[in-house]
Design a protein around this motif. Structure first.
Motif, PDB file in Angstrom:
ATOM      1  N   ALA A   1       0.858  -1.190   0.000  1.00 31.04           N
ATOM      2  CA  ALA A   1       0.000   0.000   0.000  1.00 31.04           C
ATOM      3  C   ALA A   1       0.886   1.229   0.000  1.00 31.04           C
ATOM      4  O   ALA A   1       1.911   1.264   0.704  1.00 31.04           O
ATOM      5  CB  ALA A   1      -0.931   0.010   1.220  1.00 31.04           C
ATOM      6  N   ARG A   2       0.478   2.240  -0.738  1.00 32.22           N
ATOM      7  CA  ARG A   2       1.372   3.368  -0.975  1.00 32.22           C
ATOM      8  C   ARG A   2       1.764   4.111   0.289  1.00 32.22           C
ATOM      9  O   ARG A   2       2.858   4.656   0.388  1.00 32.22           O
ATOM     10  CB  ARG A   2       0.713   4.344  -1.955  1.00 32.22           C
ATOM     11  CG  ARG A   2       0.576   3.784  -3.352  1.00 32.22           C
ATOM     12  CD  ARG A   2      -0.115   4.746  -4.287  1.00 32.22           C
ATOM     13  NE  ARG A   2       0.663   5.959  -4.510  1.00 32.22           N
ATOM     14  CZ  ARG A   2       0.275   6.935  -5.324  1.00 32.22           C
ATOM     15  NH1 ARG A   2      -0.868   6.837  -5.972  1.00 32.22           N
ATOM     16  NH2 ARG A   2       1.027   8.000  -5.487  1.00 32.22           N
TER      17      ARG A   2
ATOM     18  N   LEU B   1       8.237  11.915  -4.995  1.00 32.45           N
ATOM     19  CA  LEU B   1       8.258  10.788  -4.063  1.00 32.45           C
ATOM     20  C   LEU B   1       6.901  10.494  -3.431  1.00 32.45           C
ATOM     21  O   LEU B   1       6.619   9.340  -3.086  1.00 32.45           O
ATOM     22  CB  LEU B   1       9.286  11.051  -2.950  1.00 32.45           C
ATOM     23  CG  LEU B   1      10.752  11.114  -3.372  1.00 32.45           C
ATOM     24  CD1 LEU B   1      11.643  11.417  -2.165  1.00 32.45           C
ATOM     25  CD2 LEU B   1      11.189   9.817  -4.032  1.00 32.45           C
ATOM     26  N   ASP B   2       6.084  11.513  -3.241  1.00 35.91           N
ATOM     27  CA  ASP B   2       4.840  11.340  -2.489  1.00 35.91           C
ATOM     28  C   ASP B   2       3.633  11.654  -3.363  1.00 35.91           C
ATOM     29  O   ASP B   2       3.669  12.578  -4.186  1.00 35.91           O
ATOM     30  CB  ASP B   2       4.808  12.270  -1.271  1.00 35.91           C
ATOM     31  CG  ASP B   2       5.984  12.047  -0.331  1.00 35.91           C
ATOM     32  OD1 ASP B   2       6.477  10.902  -0.278  1.00 35.91           O
ATOM     33  OD2 ASP B   2       6.404  13.013   0.337  1.00 35.91           O
ATOM     34  N   ARG B   3       2.559  10.908  -3.149  1.00 33.36           N
ATOM     35  CA  ARG B   3       1.313  11.208  -3.845  1.00 33.36           C
ATOM     36  C   ARG B   3       0.810  12.577  -3.405  1.00 33.36           C
ATOM     37  O   ARG B   3       1.114  13.055  -2.306  1.00 33.36           O
ATOM     38  CB  ARG B   3       0.264  10.139  -3.546  1.00 33.36           C
ATOM     39  CG  ARG B   3      -0.173  10.096  -2.101  1.00 33.36           C
ATOM     40  CD  ARG B   3      -1.040   8.903  -1.784  1.00 33.36           C
ATOM     41  NE  ARG B   3      -2.279   8.914  -2.535  1.00 33.36           N
ATOM     42  CZ  ARG B   3      -3.209   7.973  -2.421  1.00 33.36           C
ATOM     43  NH1 ARG B   3      -3.023   6.938  -1.614  1.00 33.36           N
ATOM     44  NH2 ARG B   3      -4.327   8.029  -3.110  1.00 33.36           N
ATOM     45  N   GLY B   4       0.020  13.205  -4.263  1.00 33.16           N
ATOM     46  CA  GLY B   4      -0.498  14.527  -3.936  1.00 33.16           C
ATOM     47  C   GLY B   4      -1.545  14.476  -2.835  1.00 33.16           C
ATOM     48  O   GLY B   4      -2.049  13.415  -2.464  1.00 33.16           O
TER      49      GLY B   4
ATOM     50  N   LYS C   1      -3.110  -2.680   5.873  1.00 33.76           N
ATOM     51  CA  LYS C   1      -3.600  -1.474   6.557  1.00 33.76           C
ATOM     52  C   LYS C   1      -5.019  -1.678   7.076  1.00 33.76           C
ATOM     53  O   LYS C   1      -5.368  -1.191   8.169  1.00 33.76           O
ATOM     54  CB  LYS C   1      -3.533  -0.288   5.601  1.00 33.76           C
ATOM     55  CG  LYS C   1      -3.991   1.042   6.197  1.00 33.76           C
ATOM     56  CD  LYS C   1      -3.865   2.149   5.157  1.00 33.76           C
ATOM     57  CE  LYS C   1      -4.526   3.426   5.602  1.00 33.76           C
ATOM     58  NZ  LYS C   1      -4.496   4.471   4.556  1.00 33.76           N
ATOM     59  N   ASP C   2      -5.850  -2.389   6.327  1.00 35.26           N
ATOM     60  CA  ASP C   2      -7.218  -2.649   6.767  1.00 35.26           C
ATOM     61  C   ASP C   2      -7.236  -3.495   8.040  1.00 35.26           C
ATOM     62  O   ASP C   2      -8.060  -3.269   8.932  1.00 35.26           O
ATOM     63  CB  ASP C   2      -8.001  -3.369   5.665  1.00 35.26           C
ATOM     64  CG  ASP C   2      -8.047  -2.565   4.378  1.00 35.26           C
ATOM     65  OD1 ASP C   2      -8.367  -1.373   4.430  1.00 35.26           O
ATOM     66  OD2 ASP C   2      -7.726  -3.143   3.324  1.00 35.26           O
ATOM     67  N   VAL C   3      -6.325  -4.461   8.117  1.00 38.88           N
ATOM     68  CA  VAL C   3      -6.251  -5.291   9.324  1.00 38.88           C
ATOM     69  C   VAL C   3      -5.900  -4.436  10.538  1.00 38.88           C
ATOM     70  O   VAL C   3      -6.513  -4.562  11.610  1.00 38.88           O
ATOM     71  CB  VAL C   3      -5.214  -6.420   9.142  1.00 38.88           C
ATOM     72  CG1 VAL C   3      -5.042  -7.206  10.445  1.00 38.88           C
ATOM     73  CG2 VAL C   3      -5.633  -7.350   8.020  1.00 38.88           C
ATOM     74  N   LEU C   4      -4.927  -3.564  10.403  1.00 37.23           N
ATOM     75  CA  LEU C   4      -4.549  -2.701  11.514  1.00 37.23           C
ATOM     76  C   LEU C   4      -5.718  -1.818  11.946  1.00 37.23           C
ATOM     77  O   LEU C   4      -5.955  -1.612  13.144  1.00 37.23           O
ATOM     78  CB  LEU C   4      -3.345  -1.839  11.124  1.00 37.23           C
ATOM     79  CG  LEU C   4      -2.062  -2.620  10.830  1.00 37.23           C
ATOM     80  CD1 LEU C   4      -0.998  -1.690  10.255  1.00 37.23           C
ATOM     81  CD2 LEU C   4      -1.547  -3.317  12.087  1.00 37.23           C
TER      82      LEU C   4
END
Length: 355
Positions: free
Chosen positions: A33-34, A157-160, A207-210
């Motif tokens: 996951a990003r 490097l990072d998504r907007g 991430k969904d599990v967390l």
């Protein structure tokens, strides 16, 4: 109850043996996951692992992103009374020394007037690079989704950044699972069911599990959760999510919900199997798609001012095309990604001549 989130749990979630290095864990997180690497970096920092300059600055930028979204949430709640799904609300349930990954900020407005109030509040303090719009017409009612986007601090490097404001909490699957506009009043239920709704767009991941684990400690009775999921046509998705999470860690007080979901999940799947789509019109025009409940999309023509007294948007015919004139922008409504440049230019020219 705050769950214990540690490196061994992350190794299990990402399918890595515990002997694998933190570097390998970070690589796996990037593949999964990003934004998940942000949590891994905060976990490494918490556990005293050395972070270099690159890791330190990536984590700093992620914290700035999370704080930026918290500020915007406070602003639009004050101006328009919108509600948030997941995001900063769910991040509060994480251990204080861990950073829940933040991609977009998803907001739900009770009606279209509040959606435009929220959009105007964002645009008053932030110049955006892009405006995306989706419009649905169903049962005599119009739902709108607007996304306001701008570049991140490090665009390579990072998504907007993106703030998405919608008049519908759960968009469904475009078929048997319909649009459901309202969020549950209980923020806990709203967050859990928003996680389940994600299954209509993608597979579940670490991430969904967390997120499930940080919600689990405060779970209401299983019958309450199952009834809410069934009422929103989400029993199969929630059962799948809890089954998936239970493969990695105990669900604690949320465990009884899984058994309560079995019957409503089976009933919902049977209902979907009986569903048949309504016949679409022969044409695939904007008007035809709106008439048959299919989405149309807004291509920004221009941002506007002076419409502070507009409560909602208006559909207009301009130069043979359909334009949605909104309180913040005019947008050409289209049915897909490809648009004739001449059509766009002629509509823009006609708008300029009309002002």
């Amino acid at each position: 109850m705050t769950p214990h989130i540690d490196l061994p749990l992350l190794h299990r979630l990402l399918g890595l043996p515990e002997r694998e290095t933190p570097r390998a864990l970070l690589r796996a997180a990037r593949a999964a996951a990003r934004t998940l690497p942000h949590l891994v970096l905060s976990l490494a920092e918490r556990d005293g692992l050395p972070l270099g300059t690159g890791s330190t600055d990536e984590l700093r930028r992620a914290r700035v992103r999370a704080e930026t979204y918290r500020r915007f949430l406070g602003l639009v709640q004050a101006e328009a009374g919108v509600r948030v799904m997941k995001g900063p609300q769910l991040a509060q349930r994480y251990p204080a020394d861990l950073l829940r990954p933040a991609g977009d900020l998803d907001l739900v407005a009770a009606d279209e007037a509040r959606l435009w109030l929220a959009a105007r509040a964002v645009l008053a303090v932030r110049q955006v690079e892009d405006i995306d719009l989706t419009v649905f017409q169903h049962s005599g009612h119009r739902d709108v989704v607007i996304a306001l986007a701008w570049p991140s601090e490090d665009p390579l490097l990072d998504r907007g950044y993106k703030i998405e404001i919608s008049t519908m909490a759960f968009p469904g699957d475009g078929g048997a699972v319909p649009i459901r506009a309202a969020l549950p009043a209980d923020p806990w239920l709203a967050d859990l069911l928003a996680l389940a709704e994600e299954r209509h767009q993608r597979d579940f991941h670490a991430k969904d599990v967390l997120d499930v684990l940080v919600l689990a400690g405060d779970a209401p009775p299983g019958e309450t959760v199952a009834a809410a999921a069934a009422g929103l046509y989400l029993a199969p998705e929630l059962a799948e999510l809890l089954d998936y999470a239970a493969g990695f860690a105990s669900l604690g007080p949320l465990a009884p919900t899984l058994e309560r979901l079995r019957a409503p999940a089976a009933a919902e799947l049977a209902r979907r199997a009986r569903w048949h789509p309504a016949e679409a019109g022969a044409a695939d025009s904007v008007a035809d798609r709106l008439a048959t409940g299919r989405p149309v999309y807004g291509m920004p023509l221009r941002q506007v001012s002076g419409r502070e007294d507009w409560p909602v948007a208006e559909l207009r015919e301009v130069a043979g095309s359909t334009v949605l004139a909104t309180p913040v922008a005019d947008l050409l409504l289209v049915t897909g990604e490809l648009v004739d440049p001449e059509q766009f230019t002629s509509v823009l020219r006609a708008l300029g001549e009309s002002t």
